[in-house]
Motif scaffolding. Sequence first.
Motif, PDB file in Angstrom:
ATOM      1  N   TYR A 257       4.883  13.995 -12.307  1.00  0.00           N
ATOM      2  CA  TYR A 257       5.615  14.654 -13.869  1.00  0.00           C
ATOM      3  C   TYR A 257       3.947  14.153 -14.591  1.00  0.00           C
ATOM      4  CZ  TYR A 257       9.867  13.278 -12.839  1.00  0.00           C
ATOM      5  OH  TYR A 257      10.978  13.015 -12.101  1.00  0.00           O
ATOM      6  N   GLY A 258       2.951  15.047 -14.185  1.00  0.00           N
ATOM      7  CA  GLY A 258       2.061  15.235 -14.641  1.00  0.00           C
ATOM      8  C   GLY A 258       0.923  14.114 -14.996  1.00  0.00           C
ATOM      9  N   GLU A 259       0.751  12.528 -15.118  1.00  0.00           N
ATOM     10  CA  GLU A 259       0.477  11.383 -15.006  1.00  0.00           C
ATOM     11  C   GLU A 259      -0.676  11.658 -14.242  1.00  0.00           C
ATOM     12  OE1 GLU A 259       1.235  10.419 -17.925  1.00  0.00           O
ATOM     13  OE2 GLU A 259       2.889  11.100 -18.443  1.00  0.00           O
ATOM     14  N   SER A 260      -1.731  11.045 -14.364  1.00  0.00           N
ATOM     15  CA  SER A 260      -2.988  10.299 -13.289  1.00  0.00           C
ATOM     16  C   SER A 260      -2.154   9.315 -12.817  1.00  0.00           C
ATOM     17  CB  SER A 260      -4.352   9.880 -14.698  1.00  0.00           C
ATOM     18  OG  SER A 260      -4.652  10.902 -15.107  1.00  0.00           O
ATOM     19  N   PRO A 261      -3.109   9.795 -11.390  1.00  0.00           N
ATOM     20  CA  PRO A 261      -2.758   7.980 -10.802  1.00  0.00           C
ATOM     21  C   PRO A 261      -3.493   7.104 -11.149  1.00  0.00           C
ATOM     22  CG  PRO A 261      -4.040   9.667  -9.451  1.00  0.00           C
ATOM     23  CD  PRO A 261      -3.527  10.186 -10.319  1.00  0.00           C
ATOM     24  N   ILE A 262      -3.136   5.986 -10.790  1.00  0.00           N
ATOM     25  CA  ILE A 262      -3.326   4.405 -11.099  1.00  0.00           C
ATOM     26  C   ILE A 262      -4.380   3.858 -10.015  1.00  0.00           C
ATOM     27  CG2 ILE A 262      -3.458   2.291 -11.811  1.00  0.00           C
ATOM     28  CD1 ILE A 262      -2.717   4.374 -13.723  1.00  0.00           C
ATOM     29  N   GLY A 263      -4.648   4.595  -8.563  1.00  0.00           N
ATOM     30  CA  GLY A 263      -4.961   3.792  -7.899  1.00  0.00           C
ATOM     31  C   GLY A 263      -4.079   3.208  -6.539  1.00  0.00           C
ATOM     32  N   ASP A 264      -4.993   2.163  -6.465  1.00  0.00           N
ATOM     33  CA  ASP A 264      -3.885   0.578  -5.325  1.00  0.00           C
ATOM     34  C   ASP A 264      -3.723  -0.531  -6.247  1.00  0.00           C
ATOM     35  OD1 ASP A 264      -6.279  -0.980  -6.800  1.00  0.00           O
ATOM     36  OD2 ASP A 264      -6.156  -1.770  -5.426  1.00  0.00           O
TER      37      ASP A 264
ATOM     38  N   ALA B 261       1.463  -1.232   0.405  1.00  0.00           N
ATOM     39  CA  ALA B 261       0.100  -0.270   0.025  1.00  0.00           C
ATOM     40  C   ALA B 261       0.696   1.453   0.155  1.00  0.00           C
ATOM     41  CB  ALA B 261      -1.288   0.144   0.919  1.00  0.00           C
ATOM     42  N   LEU B 262       1.806   1.020   0.615  1.00  0.00           N
ATOM     43  CA  LEU B 262       3.204   2.433   0.696  1.00  0.00           C
ATOM     44  C   LEU B 262       3.408   2.347  -1.113  1.00  0.00           C
ATOM     45  CD1 LEU B 262       4.938   2.113   4.253  1.00  0.00           C
ATOM     46  CD2 LEU B 262       2.888   3.566   3.353  1.00  0.00           C
ATOM     47  N   MET B 263       3.712   1.342  -1.198  1.00  0.00           N
ATOM     48  CA  MET B 263       4.767   1.331  -2.090  1.00  0.00           C
ATOM     49  C   MET B 263       4.417   1.870  -3.404  1.00  0.00           C
ATOM     50  SD  MET B 263       6.505  -1.618  -2.318  1.00  0.00           S
ATOM     51  CE  MET B 263       7.255  -1.856  -4.247  1.00  0.00           C
ATOM     52  N   ALA B 264       1.994   2.093  -3.435  1.00  0.00           N
ATOM     53  CA  ALA B 264       1.551   2.503  -4.794  1.00  0.00           C
ATOM     54  C   ALA B 264       1.063   3.846  -4.079  1.00  0.00           C
ATOM     55  CB  ALA B 264       0.030   1.451  -4.901  1.00  0.00           C
ATOM     56  N   GLU B 265       1.146   3.824  -2.755  1.00  0.00           N
ATOM     57  CA  GLU B 265       1.096   5.236  -2.832  1.00  0.00           C
ATOM     58  C   GLU B 265       1.942   6.504  -3.767  1.00  0.00           C
ATOM     59  OE1 GLU B 265       1.198   8.299   1.162  1.00  0.00           O
ATOM     60  OE2 GLU B 265       0.439   6.540   1.581  1.00  0.00           O
ATOM     61  N   ALA B 266       3.292   5.641  -3.204  1.00  0.00           N
ATOM     62  CA  ALA B 266       4.544   6.412  -3.912  1.00  0.00           C
ATOM     63  C   ALA B 266       4.643   6.853  -5.463  1.00  0.00           C
ATOM     64  CB  ALA B 266       6.171   5.847  -3.003  1.00  0.00           C
ATOM     65  N   PHE B 267       3.929   5.470  -5.891  1.00  0.00           N
ATOM     66  CA  PHE B 267       4.332   5.466  -7.319  1.00  0.00           C
ATOM     67  C   PHE B 267       3.012   6.347  -7.130  1.00  0.00           C
ATOM     68  CE2 PHE B 267       5.759   0.521  -7.314  1.00  0.00           C
ATOM     69  CZ  PHE B 267       7.160   1.175  -7.459  1.00  0.00           C
ATOM     70  N   ASN B 268       1.801   5.995  -7.120  1.00  0.00           N
ATOM     71  CA  ASN B 268       1.103   7.443  -7.473  1.00  0.00           C
ATOM     72  C   ASN B 268       1.288   9.337  -7.397  1.00  0.00           C
ATOM     73  OD1 ASN B 268      -1.103   5.935  -8.455  1.00  0.00           O
ATOM     74  ND2 ASN B 268      -1.729   5.470  -6.630  1.00  0.00           N
ATOM     75  N   ASP B 269       1.897   9.629  -6.468  1.00  0.00           N
ATOM     76  CA  ASP B 269       2.494  10.328  -5.977  1.00  0.00           C
ATOM     77  C   ASP B 269       3.967  10.492  -7.294  1.00  0.00           C
ATOM     78  OD1 ASP B 269       1.996  10.624  -3.761  1.00  0.00           O
ATOM     79  OD2 ASP B 269       2.960  10.577  -2.087  1.00  0.00           O
ATOM     80  N   VAL B 270       4.491  10.059  -7.478  1.00  0.00           N
ATOM     81  CA  VAL B 270       5.376  10.241  -8.794  1.00  0.00           C
ATOM     82  C   VAL B 270       5.088   9.845  -9.789  1.00  0.00           C
ATOM     83  CG1 VAL B 270       7.571   8.666  -9.680  1.00  0.00           C
ATOM     84  CG2 VAL B 270       7.215   8.828  -7.833  1.00  0.00           C
ATOM     85  N   LEU B 271       3.698   9.472 -10.133  1.00  0.00           N
ATOM     86  CA  LEU B 271       2.911   9.717 -11.674  1.00  0.00           C
ATOM     87  C   LEU B 271       2.304  10.958 -11.568  1.00  0.00           C
ATOM     88  CD1 LEU B 271       1.596   6.602 -11.988  1.00  0.00           C
ATOM     89  CD2 LEU B 271       3.259   6.964 -13.549  1.00  0.00           C
ATOM     90  N   ARG B 272       1.513  11.669 -10.055  1.00  0.00           N
ATOM     91  CA  ARG B 272       1.476  13.349 -10.770  1.00  0.00           C
ATOM     92  C   ARG B 272       2.640  14.234 -10.288  1.00  0.00           C
ATOM     93  NH1 ARG B 272      -1.044  11.190  -5.539  1.00  0.00           N
ATOM     94  NH2 ARG B 272      -3.190  10.090  -5.790  1.00  0.00           N
TER      95      ARG B 272
END
Length: 111
Positions: free
Chosen positions: A104-111, A91-102
């Motif tokens: 760089y202007g990408e849409s976060p995916i979720g879990d 869950a923490l890794m998913a949050e971190a990946f979503n933060d990186v996507l945001r």
Amino acid sequence: MSTNRIIDTESAKDNEMSRKPSFANLRTIPAPDASTSMTAVVAQGAGESASRTSTRPTSREGRKQIAGFFTTDMSFAMHMLARRQNRSLQALMAEAFNDVLRKYGESPIGD
């Protein structure tokens, strides 16, 4: 000349020890008939029930593994944070990946 034989014998032992298991070991598994799926045969050969058609847990279906190598300090810090937050490391890794996507202007995916 006898020293070459000793070296060759030792390197042969090293090679034998570092080899991966051979596919020849699969000969002991019976050949599948048309009604049996290959995953069921492999599961049966591994000592599992033949009625199981997939070895992947249902919680992982439709998901892809993402892995990386990090320092022991990073690993420890992430595991401790997950423990303190009462969340899984995934869950923490998913949050971190979503933060990186945001970032760089990408849409976060979720879990």
